[in-house]
Design a protein around this motif. Structure first.
Motif, PDB file in Angstrom:
ATOM      1  N   ARG A  37     -42.496 -26.206   1.693  1.00  0.00           N
ATOM      2  CA  ARG A  37     -43.370 -26.305   3.123  1.00  0.00           C
ATOM      3  C   ARG A  37     -44.514 -27.248   3.112  1.00  0.00           C
ATOM      4  NH1 ARG A  37     -43.605 -20.676   6.508  1.00  0.00           N
ATOM      5  NH2 ARG A  37     -44.402 -22.177   8.129  1.00  0.00           N
ATOM      6  N   MET A  41     -43.459 -30.714   3.277  1.00  0.00           N
ATOM      7  CA  MET A  41     -43.372 -31.075   4.622  1.00  0.00           C
ATOM      8  C   MET A  41     -44.569 -31.450   5.362  1.00  0.00           C
ATOM      9  SD  MET A  41     -40.000 -31.318   4.898  1.00  0.00           S
ATOM     10  CE  MET A  41     -39.917 -31.594   3.279  1.00  0.00           C
ATOM     11  N   ARG A  42     -45.328 -30.450   5.264  1.00  0.00           N
ATOM     12  CA  ARG A  42     -46.835 -30.541   5.937  1.00  0.00           C
ATOM     13  C   ARG A  42     -47.543 -31.935   5.243  1.00  0.00           C
ATOM     14  NH1 ARG A  42     -48.692 -26.789   8.793  1.00  0.00           N
ATOM     15  NH2 ARG A  42     -51.145 -27.234   8.254  1.00  0.00           N
ATOM     16  N   LEU A  47     -46.129 -34.853   6.636  1.00  0.00           N
ATOM     17  CA  LEU A  47     -46.277 -35.081   8.115  1.00  0.00           C
ATOM     18  C   LEU A  47     -47.989 -35.318   8.423  1.00  0.00           C
ATOM     19  CD1 LEU A  47     -44.277 -32.155   9.508  1.00  0.00           C
ATOM     20  CD2 LEU A  47     -44.006 -34.605  10.173  1.00  0.00           C
TER      21      LEU A  47
END
Lengths: 322, 191
Positions: free
Chosen positions: B176, B179-180, B183
């Motif tokens: 996670r 992913m962050r 982004l």
């Protein structure tokens, strides 16, 4: 506010739907694994004799109940009680036909020589002779039926045909006063896609033979059989019989088309192998037919025709059955 | 008999009831989901093979299924994950292709804000995330995608992959974060 998991989920769009063909293929493979078992020797044909049918007319469903059975020697057997299938019934007619097409396509095949014969063998349920003589067009009468073995040999080149008549094999040759129609084998062998089958079916044919009949009266290459099933799957109004039909001591799947509003013309498939095993015509609603030659009454559940296909093989000569 | 109650009020047999008696019912219930999961990771062609094989493998192992687990999804997704692992090069290539298709996306904090607000189109978001997925280790990716795409919770993902819950938690946490980071949002997330 979306978290990154939601963004990740949404960014790749909605869940892809599996193609129906892929699902059907996967299901067939699973089904084949489920039903795989050592050969159990010759399968004894059992043919339903007494025919009592209940129909759920609302959705065109026909369920055969209380079928006593006999084998091909005329011995009677009770129905198979409590027969439990390891898999649920297919969801749609298209799924059954895709499974059947897939199963058909798995068969090994060698194209026949022109001098070989298509051998089609079937068992037809007919009314007892006295009923048949008096009322030839009546539905089958439960408890008053007999099983008739039908054997037909058709030479691939169309020049010779033979069949069993009153227990004897009678052979006919084309020519003189003896002429019959037979679809050229080269035409049949070319029907390898639904598009080709549909074009053939829609073309003017002097023989007037329909697709259902092709399946029962000819020995089709597996690819052609598969294409015919896939073509039928595209017909409007093909309905799945959601309940097992105890036609021959084993469950079957029925696929029907409604004719004249009250009759269902059904193809029957083996529930385990998806092989085509027969056909029948059943009334799905009460019907009164007023004609110049009298008025006839049809009751929901009346069975007009019931045939089991027992063999469709290429043989070398008349009289051969395998 | 264990009973599963659907949101619409229907009750039906649990997967555990069906697995040994009517396995094809399990297929009918879950094939679409397994296919969708495999298709997201591998594309439609390989997905067809993986989904089909998942049920063949599951059928072969049905006698070992723990019937105390009424929901077979973690078990099936676990089998699918193992099969997908055989195609991990194809999976990475797929993410790289998707990343390239969305390479116009600029990235950065503003872009992330746009993403979460739904202002960036799916193609751009997919490109960024696909690039990040391609960089993840396949172990971390398995846990992440079982949660994000298959809809399993952390415990179910652990059961699917037959790993301790703590391991699943740390892999998910790591994935996670990646992913962050991709982004453009570095904010710590709870595991």
């Amino acid at each position: 506010m979306k978290d990154e998991l939601t963004v990740l989920h949404d960014a790749f769009g909605p869940d892809p739907e599996p193609p129906a063909e892929a699902r059907a293929r996967a299901r067939s493979e699973l089904l084949a694994l489920e039903t795989a078992r050592p050969p159990a020797g010759r399968w004894v044909l059992r043919v339903g004799l007494t025919v009592a049918v209940a129909a759920a007319a609302a959705i065109g469903v026909v369920v055969v109940e209380n079928l006593g059975t006999v084998d091909d020697q005329g011995r009677s057997h009770p129905i198979v009680a409590g027969f439990a299938l390891p898999f649920p019934q297919p969801a749609s007619a298209a799924e059954v036909l895709e499974n059947a097409a897939w199963a058909a396509g798995q068969q090994q095949w060698h194209g026949p020589r022109p001098d070989q014969f298509m051998y089609n063998e079937s068992r037809r349920i007919r009314n007892d002779r006295d009923i048949e003589a008096e009322h030839p067009n009546d539905p089958l009468v439960p408890g008053r039926t007999r099983v008739v073995l039908e054997q037909v040999w058709k030479r691939v080149d169309g020049k010779v045909m033979a069949r069993t008549e009153a227990g004897r094999i009678v052979t006919y040759e084309q020519g003189g006063r003896m002429v019959w129609g037979q679809v050229p084998y080269a035409d049949l062998a070319g029907l390898t896609t639904p598009e080709k089958v549909r074009a053939w079916d829609q073309a003017d044919k002097s023989l007037g033979i329909n697709l259902d009949a092709l399946l029962g009266q000819y020995v089709l290459p597996p690819a052609v059989q598969a294409a015919v099933f896939r073509t039928i799957a595209q017909w409007d109004g093909v309905r799945l019989d959601p309940d097992a039909i105890n036609l021959d001591g084993r469950p079957a799947i029925g696929l029907g088309r409604i004719q004249e509003g009250y009759l269902s013309q059904q193809l029957l498939f083996d529930k385990e192998t998806y092989a085509l095993i027969g056909e029948r015509m059943v009334a799905i609603a009460d019907h009164t037919n007023v004609g110049d030659d009298g008025t006839s009454y049809t009751k929901k559940g009346d069975v007009y025709r019931q045939v089991i296909y027992t063999k469709a093989v290429i043989v070398d000569k008349v009289g051969d059955t395998q | 008999m264990a009973v599963v109650t659907h949101p619409d009020g229907r009750s039906t047999e649990s997967d555990a009831d069906l697995i040994r008696q009517r396995f094809a019912a399990v297929f009918d219930r879950h094939y679409g989901h397994i296919y969708a999961y495999a298709a997201r990771r591998l594309g439609p062609d390989l997905a067809e093979d993986v989904a089909s094989e998942t049920f063949l493998v599951a059928y072969g192992k049905r006698d070992t299924y723990d019937v105390s687990r009424h929901d077979a999804r973690p078990w099936l997704y676990g089998i699918a994950s193992n099969l997908i692992m055989r195609h991990r090069r194809a999976e990475s290539r797929r993410y790289k292709t998707l990343a390239k298709a969305g390479s116009d996306f600029a990235g950065g904090q503003d872009a992330y804000d746009d993403l979460v607000a739904g202002r960036v189109d799916a193609m751009e978001a997919r490109g960024v995330l696909a690039a990040a997925l391609a960089r993840l280790s396949f172990r971390d990716r398995d846990v992440l995608l079982l949660v994000a795409w298959a809809g399993l919770n952390q415990q179910e993902a652990a059961a699917a992959l037959d790993i301790p819950a703590g391991t699943a938690r740390s892999r998910l946490h790591r994935a996670r974060q990646e992913m962050r980071k991709a982004l453009g949002a570095e904010t710590e997330v709870s595991g």
